[in-house]
Design an enzyme around this catalytic site. Structure first.
Site, PDB file in Angstrom:
ATOM      1  N   HIS A 159      89.733  36.846  30.106  1.00 55.07           N
ATOM      2  CA  HIS A 159      90.777  36.736  31.121  1.00 55.07           C
ATOM      3  C   HIS A 159      91.069  35.266  31.398  1.00 55.07           C
ATOM      4  O   HIS A 159      90.147  34.437  31.447  1.00 55.07           O
ATOM      5  CB  HIS A 159      90.358  37.422  32.420  1.00 55.07           C
ATOM      6  CG  HIS A 159      90.358  38.908  32.343  1.00 55.07           C
ATOM      7  ND1 HIS A 159      90.571  39.709  33.439  1.00 55.07           N
ATOM      8  CD2 HIS A 159      90.162  39.761  31.298  1.00 55.07           C
ATOM      9  CE1 HIS A 159      90.523  40.976  33.077  1.00 55.07           C
ATOM     10  NE2 HIS A 159      90.258  41.032  31.786  1.00 55.07           N
ATOM     11  N   GLU A 192      91.731  33.671  34.061  1.00 54.44           N
ATOM     12  CA  GLU A 192      91.003  33.132  35.201  1.00 54.44           C
ATOM     13  C   GLU A 192      89.582  32.725  34.819  1.00 54.44           C
ATOM     14  O   GLU A 192      89.101  31.652  35.194  1.00 54.44           O
ATOM     15  CB  GLU A 192      90.921  34.143  36.349  1.00 54.44           C
ATOM     16  CG  GLU A 192      92.253  34.609  36.864  1.00 54.44           C
ATOM     17  CD  GLU A 192      92.702  35.931  36.242  1.00 54.44           C
ATOM     18  OE1 GLU A 192      92.707  36.041  34.988  1.00 54.44           O
ATOM     19  OE2 GLU A 192      93.058  36.840  37.008  1.00 54.44           O
ATOM     20  N   CYS A 216      91.752  40.571  38.895  1.00 55.87           N
ATOM     21  CA  CYS A 216      91.070  41.862  38.873  1.00 55.87           C
ATOM     22  C   CYS A 216      89.700  41.734  39.549  1.00 55.87           C
ATOM     23  O   CYS A 216      89.305  40.661  39.986  1.00 55.87           O
ATOM     24  CB  CYS A 216      90.899  42.330  37.426  1.00 55.87           C
ATOM     25  SG  CYS A 216      89.703  41.341  36.483  1.00 55.87           S
ATOM     26  N   CYS A 229      87.370  39.112  37.776  1.00 57.60           N
ATOM     27  CA  CYS A 229      87.769  37.725  38.044  1.00 57.60           C
ATOM     28  C   CYS A 229      87.569  37.367  39.510  1.00 57.60           C
ATOM     29  O   CYS A 229      87.147  36.254  39.828  1.00 57.60           O
ATOM     30  CB  CYS A 229      89.221  37.507  37.629  1.00 57.60           C
ATOM     31  SG  CYS A 229      89.438  37.650  35.832  1.00 57.60           S
TER      32      CYS A 229
END
Length: 155
Positions: free
Chosen positions: A47, A49, A77, A80
């Site tokens: 991800h 992030e 999410c 993260c």
């Protein structure tokens, strides 16, 4: 956020879900930039992030991102959001909401949950329309490509 959008577009050009993220210190200096890398590196942890957090920590030589802000094009999410708590980030600014997976407002309030050992400031909806449109168009195109493959049934 404009830079995060540019990063998202770069990710899209590499067939990644178009999400861009960057970590900035208290003086406005960019510590790290990232796009999604899930497809590129075949990892759930790719991800944008998480990649941006990892790179910023390495640059600072610390796992703590005190006085730092994460800018990201989509509401983080649960995975993260947990990493943001653990990194001690001070602020998160995001673009589009994620009603199916967002953990800062949509499905939970991880960044402001007083039961956790750290909370952070959240600014939502910055360039929300542009961020959301980029994602919507990406997934619309992906669905269209799937139905055009030989031997695939539409829908």
């Amino acid at each position: 956020m404009r830079m995060a959008l540019k990063l998202a577009e770069q990710g899209e050009s590499q067939n990644e879900v178009p999400i861009g993220a960057l970590v900035v210190d208290k003086n406005g200096k960019i510590l790290s930039k990232a796009t999604n890398l899930r497809e590129t590196h075949n990892t759930t942890l790719g991800h944008a992030e998480l990649v941006a957090i990892h790179r910023a920590c390495k640059k600072l030589g610390s796992w703590r991102l005190l006085d730092c802000t994460l800018y990201v094009t989509l509401e983080p999410c649960f995975m993260c959001a947990g990493a943001l708590v653990q990194s001690r980030i001070s602020r998160v600014v995001y673009g589009a909401i994620d009603p199916k997976g967002g953990a800062l407002h949509s499905l939970a309030n991880i960044g402001t949950d007083k039961r956790l050992n750290h909370q952070f400031e959240i600014t939502a909806g910055v360039l929300e329309e542009e961020c959301g449109l980029l994602l919507k168009n990406f997934f619309k195109r992906k669905r269209s490509e799937k139905t055009k493959k030989p031997g695939m049934l539409p829908g």
